[in-house]
Design a protein around this motif. Structure first.
Motif, PDB file in Angstrom:
ATOM      1  N   ASP A  63       0.790  -0.833  -0.554  1.00  0.00           N
ATOM      2  CA  ASP A  63      -0.007   0.377  -0.202  1.00  0.00           C
ATOM      3  C   ASP A  63       0.968   1.509  -0.143  1.00  0.00           C
ATOM      4  O   ASP A  63       1.914   0.968  -0.038  1.00  0.00           O
ATOM      5  CB  ASP A  63      -0.860   0.244   1.361  1.00  0.00           C
ATOM      6  CG  ASP A  63      -0.340  -0.275   2.243  1.00  0.00           C
ATOM      7  OD1 ASP A  63       0.338   1.141   2.771  1.00  0.00           O
ATOM      8  OD2 ASP A  63      -0.129  -0.565   3.290  1.00  0.00           O
ATOM      9  N   THR A  65       0.098   5.439   0.624  1.00  0.00           N
ATOM     10  CA  THR A  65       0.005   6.847   1.813  1.00  0.00           C
ATOM     11  C   THR A  65       0.592   7.998   1.265  1.00  0.00           C
ATOM     12  O   THR A  65       1.875   8.458   1.478  1.00  0.00           O
ATOM     13  CB  THR A  65      -0.641   6.450   2.841  1.00  0.00           C
ATOM     14  OG1 THR A  65      -1.006   5.074   3.198  1.00  0.00           O
ATOM     15  CG2 THR A  65      -1.542   8.199   3.349  1.00  0.00           C
ATOM     16  N   GLN A 126      -5.084  13.280   2.541  1.00  0.00           N
ATOM     17  CA  GLN A 126      -4.696  11.812   2.254  1.00  0.00           C
ATOM     18  C   GLN A 126      -5.445  10.845   1.047  1.00  0.00           C
ATOM     19  O   GLN A 126      -6.288  10.435   0.780  1.00  0.00           O
ATOM     20  CB  GLN A 126      -4.442  10.556   3.193  1.00  0.00           C
ATOM     21  CG  GLN A 126      -3.774  11.024   4.261  1.00  0.00           C
ATOM     22  CD  GLN A 126      -2.895  10.260   5.571  1.00  0.00           C
ATOM     23  OE1 GLN A 126      -4.321   9.903   6.119  1.00  0.00           O
ATOM     24  NE2 GLN A 126      -2.562  10.374   6.669  1.00  0.00           N
ATOM     25  N   LYS A 128      -4.355   7.295  -0.898  1.00  0.00           N
ATOM     26  CA  LYS A 128      -4.541   5.292  -0.411  1.00  0.00           C
ATOM     27  C   LYS A 128      -4.782   5.152  -1.656  1.00  0.00           C
ATOM     28  O   LYS A 128      -6.217   4.714  -1.868  1.00  0.00           O
ATOM     29  CB  LYS A 128      -4.593   5.159   1.039  1.00  0.00           C
ATOM     30  CG  LYS A 128      -4.739   5.995   2.250  1.00  0.00           C
ATOM     31  CD  LYS A 128      -5.630   5.506   3.699  1.00  0.00           C
ATOM     32  CE  LYS A 128      -5.555   6.514   4.537  1.00  0.00           C
ATOM     33  NZ  LYS A 128      -5.770   5.468   6.019  1.00  0.00           N
TER      34      LYS A 128
END
Length: 384
Positions: A63, A65, A126, A128
């Motif tokens: 992942d 961010t 943010q 993501k």
């Protein structure tokens, strides 16, 4: 053009002609949507606050961010990312470790935007993203089906084909399944359990379904030596032996470290006993950890299905590994290093009883005012 994220000395004035000598870390960001690629590096540079990337060995998606300043409310209006859009991210360093090192890159790959979070005060956004791209069916659609007299690889191939993924299967053993059932489970949930039950690891990245034997990865030679700072002047074994083979990368500057030893639920051996029916022969096998043969310890008792003694031995070995692999773990944080990624083996030196081979199970690269890398590691098991 990339975003300048940090300087080795942010207060030092650079004289003309020396700009390229300063140690720097960069980020390149490409926005992908409907077949069109747009380099957003320059556009978001004035708003950039941080980026965090996590690379997992197995059972979790990678992942990313991206955190941006949003006082002008651009991201809730005309700059709101489109559904299904992707971010292609690359970390670059220039002369990061030496003044003559030049440019190095770590392509993080493409990430499907999974969540957008706006908050205030201060006003930030943010964004993501997950490395599992275009796999809504893999994660969100439940199926009820069964396979009989099939190999695990064939089941993985069937599910990969059904979801438009390429299968990368890295296991030397041919694992045969008399019957396996998917009972109202998503393909991802079903495969994760099936692989775990058979001692294999699963990872989905971009358009690939990856199934592999962690023992094969742990058996590799270390490519990095992480040494306690007090041992900085001690030569490596390769250096003292005068070998001409490529030297492992040496890291001896740590910001922090932590080690853990688990004393419960650790076993010396695994004993499997299985009888299919009352009139069938009992299949029985025991596997003992090579490094625990001369010590006292518990025996893990299981009754998993096995059709032969060799199959029972394979299952017992994998079940013991699954129980014991987290016996010795650790974590470390250091100056940013592009070489540190999940799945590579490192040699730990200068930490006493914790010295030895470890595999990186998670690597997190954080870019903000500077660049740091944190890793989670676990001791490689000996012989299983």
């Amino acid at each position: 053009m990339s975003i300048l994220l940090g300087l080795l000395d942010k207060t030092a004035a650079l004289t003309p002609g020396t700009e390229l000598l300063a140690a720097r870390a960069y980020l390149t960001l490409v926005y992908k949507h409907k077949g069109k690629d747009t380099d957003l590096s320059d556009d978001i540079a004035p708003y950039f606050l941080s980026l965090s990337y996590t690379d997992n060995l197995s059972n979790s998606a990678d992942d990313v961010t991206l955190t941006l300043e949003d006082r002008a409310a651009l991201w809730s209006h005309e700059w709101m990312p489109d559904r299904g859009a992707q971010l292609d991210v690359t970390i670059q360093t220039l002369n990061w470790d030496t003044l003559i090192e030049g440019l190095k890159t770590l392509p993080l790959g493409a990430f499907e935007i999974d969540e957008i979070e706006l908050s205030s005060l201060p006003s930030v956004v943010q964004i993501k993203g997950l490395s599992i791209i275009g796999t809504a069916q893999l994660r969100g659609v439940e199926h009820n089906r069964a396979w009989e007299n099939v190999t695990l690889q064939k089941v993985c191939q069937d599910i990969a084909d059904a979801n438009g993924l390429q299968l990368f299967y890295d296991c030397d053993d041919e694992i045969k399944l008399e019957r396996t059932e998917q009972n109202y489970q998503s393909d991802l949930e079903f495969l994760q359990k099936l692989c775990t039950d058979n001692g294999l690891a699963l990872k989905v990245a971009a358009d690939k379904l990856i199934v592999f034997d962690e023992y094969k990865y742990e058996s590799a030679d270390p490519v990095i030596i992480i040494r306690h700072p007090r041992m900085a002047a001690v030569p490596t074994q390769q250096e003292t032996a005068g070998q001409e083979q490529p030297q492992p990368v040496l890291i001896n500057k740590l910001e922090s470290y932590l080690f853990k030893v688990k004393t419960r639920d650790v076993y010396k051996s695994c004993h499997l006993k299985y009888q299919k029916g009352k009139k069938d022969a009992v299949i029985e096998a025991t596997f003992t950890a090579p490094d625990k043969k001369d010590s006292n310890g518990l025996t893990l008792e299981i009754s998993d299905q096995a059709d032969s003694i060799p199959e029972a031995e394979r299952i017992a070995k994998k079940k013991l590994r699954d129980k014991n692999k987290e016996e010795i773990t650790g974590s470390m944080t250091m100056r940013g290093n592009l070489n540190l990624v999940a799945g590579i083996v490192v040699q730990i030196e200068g930490f006493g009883q914790f010295d030895g081979k470890f595999i990186i199970t998670k690597a997190t690269h954080d870019l903000s005012d500077g660049y740091t890398t944190s890793i989670d590691i676990r001791r490689c098991l000996n012989g299983y």
